[in-house]
Design a protein around this motif. Structure first.
Motif, short mmCIF file in Angstrom:
data_model
loop_
_atom_site.label_atom_id
_atom_site.label_comp_id
_atom_site.label_asym_id
_atom_site.label_seq_id
_atom_site.Cartn_x
_atom_site.Cartn_y
_atom_site.Cartn_z
N PRO A 1 0.83 -1.21 0.00
CA PRO A 1 0.00 0.00 0.00
C PRO A 1 0.86 1.26 0.00
O PRO A 1 1.93 1.31 0.63
CB PRO A 1 -0.79 -0.10 1.30
N LEU A 2 0.43 2.27 -0.71
CA LEU A 2 1.17 3.52 -0.79
C LEU A 2 1.37 4.13 0.59
O LEU A 2 2.40 4.74 0.86
CB LEU A 2 0.47 4.51 -1.73
N GLN A 3 0.42 3.94 1.47
CA GLN A 3 0.57 4.48 2.82
C GLN A 3 1.81 3.88 3.49
O GLN A 3 2.50 4.56 4.25
CB GLN A 3 -0.66 4.16 3.69
N ASP A 4 2.10 2.61 3.21
CA ASP A 4 3.29 1.98 3.78
C ASP A 4 4.56 2.50 3.12
O ASP A 4 5.56 2.74 3.80
CB ASP A 4 3.21 0.46 3.62
N VAL A 5 4.54 2.70 1.83
CA VAL A 5 5.69 3.26 1.12
C VAL A 5 6.00 4.66 1.65
O VAL A 5 7.16 5.05 1.81
CB VAL A 5 5.43 3.31 -0.40
N LEU A 6 4.96 5.41 1.98
CA LEU A 6 5.13 6.76 2.50
C LEU A 6 5.45 6.78 4.00
O LEU A 6 5.79 7.83 4.54
CB LEU A 6 3.87 7.59 2.24
N GLY A 7 5.32 5.65 4.66
CA GLY A 7 5.59 5.59 6.09
C GLY A 7 4.55 6.29 6.94
O GLY A 7 4.86 6.83 7.99
N LEU A 8 3.31 6.27 6.47
CA LEU A 8 2.24 6.97 7.18
C LEU A 8 1.66 6.09 8.29
O LEU A 8 1.78 4.87 8.26
CB LEU A 8 1.13 7.36 6.20
N GLY A 9 1.02 6.73 9.23
CA GLY A 9 0.43 6.02 10.35
C GLY A 9 -1.02 5.65 10.11
O GLY A 9 -1.54 5.73 8.99
N SER A 10 -1.68 5.29 11.19
CA SER A 10 -3.06 4.82 11.09
C SER A 10 -4.04 5.91 10.66
O SER A 10 -5.14 5.61 10.22
CB SER A 10 -3.51 4.22 12.43
N ASP A 11 -3.63 7.18 10.75
CA ASP A 11 -4.51 8.25 10.28
C ASP A 11 -4.70 8.21 8.77
O ASP A 11 -5.62 8.83 8.24
CB ASP A 11 -3.98 9.62 10.72
N ALA A 12 -3.86 7.46 8.07
CA ALA A 12 -3.97 7.33 6.62
C ALA A 12 -4.58 5.99 6.22
O ALA A 12 -4.47 5.58 5.07
CB ALA A 12 -2.60 7.50 5.97
N ARG A 13 -5.24 5.34 7.15
CA ARG A 13 -5.89 4.06 6.81
C ARG A 13 -6.89 4.26 5.69
O ARG A 13 -7.62 5.24 5.67
CB ARG A 13 -6.65 3.51 8.02
N MET A 14 -6.90 3.31 4.79
CA MET A 14 -7.86 3.38 3.69
C MET A 14 -9.18 2.74 4.07
O MET A 14 -10.23 3.12 3.57
CB MET A 14 -7.28 2.66 2.46
N ASN A 15 -9.12 1.77 4.98
CA ASN A 15 -10.30 0.99 5.30
C ASN A 15 -10.20 0.52 6.74
O ASN A 15 -9.14 0.08 7.18
CB ASN A 15 -10.36 -0.21 4.35
N THR A 16 -11.30 0.62 7.47
CA THR A 16 -11.36 0.07 8.82
C THR A 16 -12.41 -1.03 8.81
O THR A 16 -13.61 -0.74 8.69
CB THR A 16 -11.74 1.15 9.86
N PRO A 17 -11.98 -2.29 8.89
CA PRO A 17 -12.94 -3.39 8.86
C PRO A 17 -14.01 -3.24 9.95
O PRO A 17 -13.72 -2.78 11.05
CB PRO A 17 -12.07 -4.62 9.11
N GLY A 18 -15.21 -3.61 9.60
CA GLY A 18 -16.31 -3.56 10.56
C GLY A 18 -16.98 -2.21 10.68
O GLY A 18 -17.87 -2.03 11.51
#
Length: 89
Positions: free
Chosen positions: A37-54
């Motif tokens: 995921p691009l968020q991981d490549v960018l080193g972003l935290g949970s504020d950049a989550r794309m999806n929260t299951p449930g």
């Protein structure tokens, strides 16, 4: 748990960019396909989550900005892809 996972992944406690170790691990997998995921490549935290299951609201709204997609980031990602022998031949 996070510390144990980091230790198992070979991330040093003083690593300033530990996410690249995880990205490199994913790319070095013997699997035919590696998805990072691009968020991981960018080193972003949970504020950049794309999806929260449930949850049924607030999902799929994160977007990268042009400012985040730098030539330095492209070079670093290219290095990881090349080092893992995943560049197209």
């Amino acid at each position: 748990r996070v510390r144990a996972a980091a230790r198992a992944a070979g991330i040093a406690p003083d690593d300033r960019r530990p996410w690249w170790t995880i990205v490199d691990l994913a790319l070095s997998s013997p699997a035919r396909l590696a998805v990072v995921p691009l968020q991981d490549v960018l080193g972003l935290g949970s504020d950049a989550r794309m999806n929260t299951p449930g949850t049924d609201t607030g999902n799929w709204s994160w977007r990268a900005t042009r400012r985040q997609l730098t030539p330095a980031l492209a070079r670093r990602l290219h290095h990881s892809i090349e080092s893992s022998d995943r560049l197209p031949h």
